[in-house]
Design an enzyme around this catalytic site. Structure first.
Site, PDB file in Angstrom:
ATOM      1  N   ASP A 255     -36.698 -38.138   1.363  1.00 54.09           N
ATOM      2  CA  ASP A 255     -35.698 -38.556   0.378  1.00 54.09           C
ATOM      3  C   ASP A 255     -36.349 -38.311  -0.972  1.00 54.09           C
ATOM      4  OD1 ASP A 255     -33.962 -39.838  -1.351  1.00 54.09           O
ATOM      5  OD2 ASP A 255     -33.734 -41.630  -0.105  1.00 54.09           O
ATOM      6  N   HIS A 356     -29.787 -44.619  -9.191  1.00 54.32           N
ATOM      7  CA  HIS A 356     -28.761 -45.617  -8.869  1.00 54.32           C
ATOM      8  C   HIS A 356     -28.055 -45.863 -10.190  1.00 54.32           C
ATOM      9  CE1 HIS A 356     -31.067 -47.258  -5.121  1.00 54.32           C
ATOM     10  NE2 HIS A 356     -30.595 -46.035  -4.970  1.00 54.32           N
ATOM     11  N   TYR A 383     -31.504 -46.022  12.045  1.00 50.74           N
ATOM     12  CA  TYR A 383     -32.938 -46.308  12.065  1.00 50.74           C
ATOM     13  C   TYR A 383     -33.252 -47.111  13.324  1.00 50.74           C
ATOM     14  CZ  TYR A 383     -31.699 -45.135   7.311  1.00 50.74           C
ATOM     15  OH  TYR A 383     -31.154 -44.497   6.217  1.00 50.74           O
ATOM     16  N   ARG A 400     -31.647 -40.130   7.964  1.00 55.01           N
ATOM     17  CA  ARG A 400     -30.667 -40.280   6.883  1.00 55.01           C
ATOM     18  C   ARG A 400     -30.344 -38.877   6.395  1.00 55.01           C
ATOM     19  NH1 ARG A 400     -33.045 -43.841   4.275  1.00 55.01           N
ATOM     20  NH2 ARG A 400     -34.138 -42.756   2.600  1.00 55.01           N
ATOM     21  N   GLU A 402     -28.378 -37.176   3.104  1.00 56.73           N
ATOM     22  CA  GLU A 402     -27.828 -37.591   1.806  1.00 56.73           C
ATOM     23  C   GLU A 402     -27.533 -36.388   0.928  1.00 56.73           C
ATOM     24  OE1 GLU A 402     -30.619 -39.813  -0.676  1.00 56.73           O
ATOM     25  OE2 GLU A 402     -28.942 -40.674  -1.786  1.00 56.73           O
TER      26      GLU A 402
HETATM   27  N1  GLY Z   1     -33.407 -42.423  -3.153  1.00 56.53           N
HETATM   28  C1  GLY Z   1     -32.784 -43.661  -3.265  1.00 56.53           C
HETATM   29  C2  GLY Z   1     -31.483 -43.681  -2.596  1.00 56.53           C
HETATM   30  O1  GLY Z   1     -31.207 -42.803  -1.815  1.00 56.53           O
HETATM   31  O2  GLY Z   1     -30.649 -44.498  -2.848  1.00 56.53           O
HETATM   32 MN    MN Z   2     -29.288 -42.353  -2.783  1.00 62.80          MN
HETATM   33 MN    MN Z   3     -32.081 -40.940  -1.768  1.00 65.85          MN
END
Ligand code: GLY
Ligand code: MN
Ligand code: MN
Length: 437
Positions: A255, A356, A383, A400, A402
């Site tokens: 990530d 965020h 997870y 995950r 994303e």
């Molecule tokens: N990298 C932080 C999130 O995915 O929210």
């Molecule tokens: Mn994120």
């Molecule tokens: Mn992230």
């Protein structure tokens, strides 16, 4: 300069008449003796000023519909600049950044007393910056004490965050361009990591591959601390130690996002360290991928992240029941939040100058609806730790996926689409890299 001036003009339209706004810059933070963390400007301050130094404060004054901008910043100082770096100073702040006037930050309390006198409303980020709270309280109490001499202190105090954050939630064309570039650079970092990954590497070495590519492509900073998590470490959502050796047969979750000209990328990919998904990894990965694709297809104006998450939970629970990781009926498992043993975070968040990003999410009953120009992440995951009540073959798998998604007039555009996420594409990319070095 014009973009930042435009934003200040927009801020003025949201200010009450006869008000004064005070927006502080970020501050340098000590890391350890004589060393600071790399300086990162406060996002609200950057959004309105375009000025990247610490030790500064922006003041916006609206007086009988006449608007005035004042910057407080550090004054030029030859010796300090030799030791610590360039300072813009006051006259260039006016000519290059378009402020009406600029003063030395060392004289802030003196000038702000004069500037604030007579205004009924003060707008500033309340209770967020202890030094500013303290300094404004000194100034306000001095104005109150001067009442018999005709001084007038503000009687209404409004939090500036709400105003700036509402502006930041909807991205301009220019911001969308910067976010697209942040996503593209982030994608390139992930592709490099997939190609470079080998069993026996340290997690931090794979992190170096990702961040090396970010820098090569013009993004020397990350938007947040990179997560490179092999095997069970992927079940720690904010794992950033990145100090374990990657093992043959396990998955690695990365990530990581580049920060490009202040704007964040935020991508997660999960792939096999040895380049080939095992049978159990394939099943869980495909479930998360199907849910992620379905969630992205629901992103459009008028949709709510909270509803997209509800659908994701339903699909994850159905999938886990089918694979035998959970037993019972899906309605109860959802109502009792049993699924949170495997999926414990939300489906996504706003992204912009902050990873965020700021902006109102509304309430559970009355959520904020997506609008064109918002940018969100979509990031479901599963997870399964070694303490889960499941067949051991499923254990130590954290997944995950994303992406960064722009809400458009009619739907959505995935800004981070360059980095592969299907099993076939990932395996092919990794096999090719192994063969051709
Ligand atoms: N990298 C932080 C999130 O995915 O929210
Ligand atoms: Mn994120
Ligand atoms: Mn992230």
């Amino acid at each position: 300069m014009s973009m930042f001036k435009q934003r200040r003009a927009q801020f003025f339209t949201r200010m009450k008449n006869n008000s004064i706004a005070v927006i502080p810059a970020g501050r340098e933070k000590i890391r350890n003796n004589d060393c600071e963390f790399p300086f990162r400007q406060d996002s609200d301050f950057h959004y309105l000023s375009g000025f990247n130094e610490p030790g500064a404060c922006l003041v916006l004054i609206k007086n009988n519909d006449r608007c005035k901008t004042v910057l407080f910043n550090r004054k030029k100082d030859k010796s300090a600049e030799i030791w610590h770096g360039y300072r813009l100073g006051q006259s260039a702040a006016v000519s290059e950044l378009g402020f009406d006037s600029a003063f030395d930050i060392a004289e802030f309390e003196h000038h702000i007393y004069e500037l604030m006198d007579g205004f009924s409303t003060l707008i500033y980020p309340t209770f967020q910056n202890a030094a500013l709270d303290k300094s404004l309280s000194v100034v306000i109490n001095k104005l109150r004490a001067g009442a018999r001499q005709g001084a007038v202190a503000p009687t209404v105090i409004i939090d500036s965050s709400r105003i700036v954050h509402e502006m930041r939630l909807i991205k301009s064309e220019n911001e969308i361009e910067l976010l697209s570039q942040a996503a593209e650079i982030s994608a390139a970092g992930h592709i490099r990591a997939m190609k470079a990954c080998r069993s026996g590497m340290w997690e931090y070495q794979l992190q170096a591959e990702v961040e090396h590519e970010f820098a090569l492509q013009g993004a020397p900073e990350t938007a947040y601390n990179s997560i490179v998590a092999g095997g069970e470490n992927a079940c720690i959502l904010h794992y950033t130690e990145n100090n374990r050796k990657l093992q043959n047969g396990e998955l690695v979750l990365i990530d990581a996002g580049a920060e490009y000209q202040g704007y964040a990328g935020d991508i997660t990919r999960t792939f096999p360290v040895n380049g080939v998904f095992s049978e159990h990894q394939t099943k869980l990965y495909q479930l998360v991928l199907d849910v992620q694709r379905s969630a992205i297809s629901q992103v459009k104006p008028g949709a709510a992240l909270i509803d997209i998450n509800k659908n994701a939970v339903q699909q994850l629970v159905d999938g886990l029941l089918e694979l035998g990781l959970m037993q019972g009926d899906s309605e109860t498992l959802i109502k009792d939040e049993v699924y949170k043993a495997f999926y414990m975070h939300g489906i996504g968040h706003y992204i912009g100058l902050d990873v965020h990003d700021v902006g109102d999410y509304g309430t559970l009953e009355n959520p904020c609806l997506l609008e064109a120009g918002m940018v969100v992440t979509i990031e479901p995951g599963l997870y399964v730790g070694s303490d889960a009540d499941v067949d051991p073959q499923w254990m130590k798998i954290g997944i995950r996926i994303e992406d960064d998604v722009l809400v458009t007039e009619h739907g959505a555009e995935v800004l981070s689409a360059d980095v592969p996420k299907s099993i076939t594409e990932i395996e092919a990319l990794m096999a090719d890299a192994k063969q051709h070095g």
